[in-house]
Enzyme design. Structure first.
Site, PDB file in Angstrom:
ATOM      1  N   HIS A  88     -10.486   4.845  -3.333  1.00  0.00           N
ATOM      2  CA  HIS A  88      -9.535   5.496  -2.429  1.00  0.00           C
ATOM      3  C   HIS A  88      -8.088   5.282  -2.866  1.00  0.00           C
ATOM      4  O   HIS A  88      -7.161   5.805  -2.254  1.00  0.00           O
ATOM      5  CB  HIS A  88      -9.754   4.958  -1.009  1.00  0.00           C
ATOM      6  CG  HIS A  88      -9.096   5.755   0.059  1.00  0.00           C
ATOM      7  ND1 HIS A  88      -8.097   5.244   0.867  1.00  0.00           N
ATOM      8  CD2 HIS A  88      -9.291   7.035   0.474  1.00  0.00           C
ATOM      9  CE1 HIS A  88      -7.712   6.158   1.728  1.00  0.00           C
ATOM     10  NE2 HIS A  88      -8.407   7.258   1.516  1.00  0.00           N
ATOM     11  N   ASP A 116       3.343   5.310 -19.167  1.00  0.00           N
ATOM     12  CA  ASP A 116       3.965   4.584 -20.277  1.00  0.00           C
ATOM     13  C   ASP A 116       4.249   3.127 -19.960  1.00  0.00           C
ATOM     14  O   ASP A 116       5.180   2.537 -20.523  1.00  0.00           O
ATOM     15  CB  ASP A 116       5.268   5.282 -20.697  1.00  0.00           C
ATOM     16  CG  ASP A 116       5.019   6.606 -21.409  1.00  0.00           C
ATOM     17  OD1 ASP A 116       3.838   6.972 -21.593  1.00  0.00           O
ATOM     18  OD2 ASP A 116       5.997   7.282 -21.766  1.00  0.00           O
ATOM     19  N   HIS A 120      -0.910  11.823   7.567  1.00  0.00           N
ATOM     20  CA  HIS A 120      -1.748  10.994   6.702  1.00  0.00           C
ATOM     21  C   HIS A 120      -1.000   9.754   6.199  1.00  0.00           C
ATOM     22  O   HIS A 120      -1.503   9.017   5.359  1.00  0.00           O
ATOM     23  CB  HIS A 120      -2.209  11.864   5.516  1.00  0.00           C
ATOM     24  CG  HIS A 120      -3.295  11.286   4.696  1.00  0.00           C
ATOM     25  ND1 HIS A 120      -3.115  10.906   3.383  1.00  0.00           N
ATOM     26  CD2 HIS A 120      -4.598  11.018   4.975  1.00  0.00           C
ATOM     27  CE1 HIS A 120      -4.250  10.444   2.893  1.00  0.00           C
ATOM     28  NE2 HIS A 120      -5.161  10.490   3.836  1.00  0.00           N
ATOM     29  N   ASP A 163      10.747  -6.214  10.451  1.00  0.00           N
ATOM     30  CA  ASP A 163      12.105  -6.783  10.495  1.00  0.00           C
ATOM     31  C   ASP A 163      13.068  -6.109   9.520  1.00  0.00           C
ATOM     32  O   ASP A 163      13.995  -6.753   9.008  1.00  0.00           O
ATOM     33  CB  ASP A 163      12.062  -8.293  10.213  1.00  0.00           C
ATOM     34  CG  ASP A 163      11.676  -9.100  11.453  1.00  0.00           C
ATOM     35  OD1 ASP A 163      11.631  -8.507  12.547  1.00  0.00           O
ATOM     36  OD2 ASP A 163      11.416 -10.298  11.313  1.00  0.00           O
ATOM     37  N   LYS A 209      -4.654   5.677  -4.632  1.00  0.00           N
ATOM     38  CA  LYS A 209      -3.899   6.801  -5.187  1.00  0.00           C
ATOM     39  C   LYS A 209      -2.791   6.221  -6.070  1.00  0.00           C
ATOM     40  O   LYS A 209      -1.765   5.730  -5.567  1.00  0.00           O
ATOM     41  CB  LYS A 209      -3.286   7.650  -4.073  1.00  0.00           C
ATOM     42  CG  LYS A 209      -4.290   8.155  -3.014  1.00  0.00           C
ATOM     43  CD  LYS A 209      -4.202   7.327  -1.768  1.00  0.00           C
ATOM     44  CE  LYS A 209      -4.888   7.887  -0.539  1.00  0.00           C
ATOM     45  NZ  LYS A 209      -6.154   8.457  -0.623  1.00  0.00           N
ATOM     46  N   LYS A 267       0.762   6.066   5.788  1.00  0.00           N
ATOM     47  CA  LYS A 267       0.374   4.673   6.046  1.00  0.00           C
ATOM     48  C   LYS A 267       1.638   3.830   5.877  1.00  0.00           C
ATOM     49  O   LYS A 267       2.041   3.514   4.760  1.00  0.00           O
ATOM     50  CB  LYS A 267      -0.722   4.220   5.076  1.00  0.00           C
ATOM     51  CG  LYS A 267      -2.021   5.048   5.210  1.00  0.00           C
ATOM     52  CD  LYS A 267      -2.497   5.465   3.851  1.00  0.00           C
ATOM     53  CE  LYS A 267      -3.801   6.237   3.887  1.00  0.00           C
ATOM     54  NZ  LYS A 267      -3.753   7.498   4.607  1.00  0.00           N
TER      55      LYS A 267
END
Length: 480
Positions: free
Chosen positions: A398, A405, A223, A230, A400, A225
């Site tokens: 979507h 604080d 899952h 470079d 996350k 991403k």
């Protein structure tokens, strides 16, 4: 014949029951749930347990699947760090947050290093435009890994940028998940990338589903991403290689994501994560470089975190629990899939009960009706503890994110659900920086402006049959 069938029935139930009781790696609630369903629905549940009850990765002949720490050690990497320099690297992190960063460091062996800089992308279009521009400026190497890669505008533009880079001599590697990107792997765009000189690989392929089901699990997915350019730029966040319209599920669009463009030593840590995945590929192309990027003299501290079935079990809920225990004033969380285990649920309630302002932002309409029901089954307890719950209206939220604080953020691919906790390969960054956290916090505030508050009175008014349904699915959530 009756005695024979009865004997076979007892052997079947006893065999699976003993297997479940003998396992050392199973949580008590999961163990109890499996034993219950095997008694109530013996034949169906035994079959389901065989295919989905245990986390098992199919073995590649002659090669062991290494976790990230083992991969770093086997390749002599200096990115993972060592105990001799551990104390020095924590000096830039306030004492309040050191326990959480120490725990994060223990997952893969990566150290929280200073010298990071980050820019929050405005939206999906901005992220795509900046990413393509960075690819067009690449001179040496581009590595990407996406769970979902669609043949839409975003997917096509990224593929074309990789082809352009490969044709001018840049080493380009692209990896996709076998299930999430199954349509792309069969598409002309995939063949165009291959013909254009991009080195391609499929993580956890499902082209032989029967073999996968017999030797592993179909629902073990990569899952992550990851975009690396470079050895100096990485993108971290929730966005797949797809448009906000997300044409495979258009009725829930727009897909609302969040992405950070980061530079600094954390890039090399993310490069190690990608390299460990690429090493499982049957391709013969050399692994990516893992040189440490030059730190910025004015940058902040951050650490990359790679989670998955090969890593330490329960790492994500334990990390979230550490972070929540460290918070003193405010916690704001956004997640599309909220199926917490007892560790996270207790930590959320405990933080709210000791006076921390805890806000949870979830989508009002979830693309998984099961997840939506399980999420609602926890509302009563959370609201009673003082947690503020908001449901985002315009599309599927979507993103996350976890902000604490106004100083610490956790951002990446991990959802607060049991699938991310136990079954998916995920990647995240934990950072300490007030400016970056404030930028993410302002994005969360924009989500809140488009959300409805969930009240205890609304939950009380839920119809009895819906409450039974939600609670039933909530009870079965350890198996989902």
């Amino acid at each position: 014949m009756t005695w024979l069938l009865l004997t076979l029935h007892v052997i079947l139930i006893a065999g699976f029951g003993l297997r479940i009781l003998l396992r050392r790696d199973m949580r008590p609630d999961v163990r109890l749930a499996w034993l219950l369903v095997i008694v109530l629905l013996p034949y169906v549940s035994c079959l389901l347990y065989y295919f989905f009850g245990e986390v098992a990765l199919g073995r590649v002949p002659g090669r062991k699947r290494l976790n990230v720490r083992e991969f770093c050690q086997s390749h002599g990497s200096n990115v993972a760090g060592n105990s001799a320099c551990t104390l020095e690297t924590y000096t830039d992190i306030p004492a309040q947050w050191q326990p959480a960063f120490r725990y994060a460091s223990s997952i893969n062996g990566f150290l929280p290093l200073p010298g990071q800089v980050a820019e929050l992308m405005q939206d999906g279009d901005h992220a795509r435009a900046q990413l393509v521009a960075d690819m067009d400026a690449a001179q040496r190497e581009i590595n990407v890994l996406y769970y979902i890669w669609l043949e839409d505008e975003t997917g096509t533009q990224v593929a074309q940028a990789l082809i352009r880079a490969a044709r001018r001599g840049v080493t380009c590697r692209a990896m996709v998940d076998g299930l999430g990107s199954r349509a792309l792997v069969r598409s002309p765009l995939w063949r165009q990338m291959q013909q254009g000189g991009v080195h391609l690989s499929v993580a956890l392929p499902i082209n032989r589903p029967l073999t996968v089901m017999l030797t592993s699990r179909l629902d073990l997915r990569n899952h992550r991403k990851i975009t690396l350019i470079d050895e100096r730029i990485t993108y971290i966040g929730s966005q797949n290689c797809a448009d906000e319209a997300f044409r495979v599920k258009p009725r829930y669009a727009p897909w609302v994501d969040i992405m950070l463009r980061m530079q600094g030593p954390v890039v090399a840590q993310m490069q190690q994560t990608f390299a460990s995945d690429w090493a499982q590929s049957p391709t013969l192309i050399a692994p990516p470089s893992t040189e440490t990027a030059r730190p910025s003299p004015h940058g902040f501290s951050a650490v990359a975190i790679a989670e998955g079935p090969t890593e330490r079990p329960r790492a994500t809920p334990q990390l979230v629990s550490c972070l929540l225990a460290s918070a003193r004033h405010e916690v704001v969380i956004s997640t599309p899939y909220f199926v917490p285990d007892t560790t996270v649920l207790d930590a959320l309630c405990a933080a709210a009960l000791r006076g921390v302002s805890v806000t949870l932002i979830l989508p009002a309409r979830n693309d998984s009706w099961i997840v939506g029901a399980v999420s609602r089954s926890h509302y009563w307890r959370l609201l009673r503890a003082g947690v503020h719950i908001h449901e985002f209206r315009p599309g599927l939220l979507h993103a996350k994110t976890l902000c604490l604080d106004g100083a610490v953020s956790l951002i990446g691919s991990t959802n607060l659900d049991l699938r991310s906790f136990d079954l998916n390969f995920e990647n995240n960054v934990l950072l300490h920086d007030e400016a970056t956290t404030e930028a993410i916090r302002q994005r969360q505030q924009s989500y809140l402006r488009d959300s409805d508050v969930v009240t205890l009175e609304q939950v009380r008014a839920t119809r009895w049959w819906k409450r039974i349904w939600d609670n039933l699915l909530g009870a079965l959530s350890p198996l989902l």
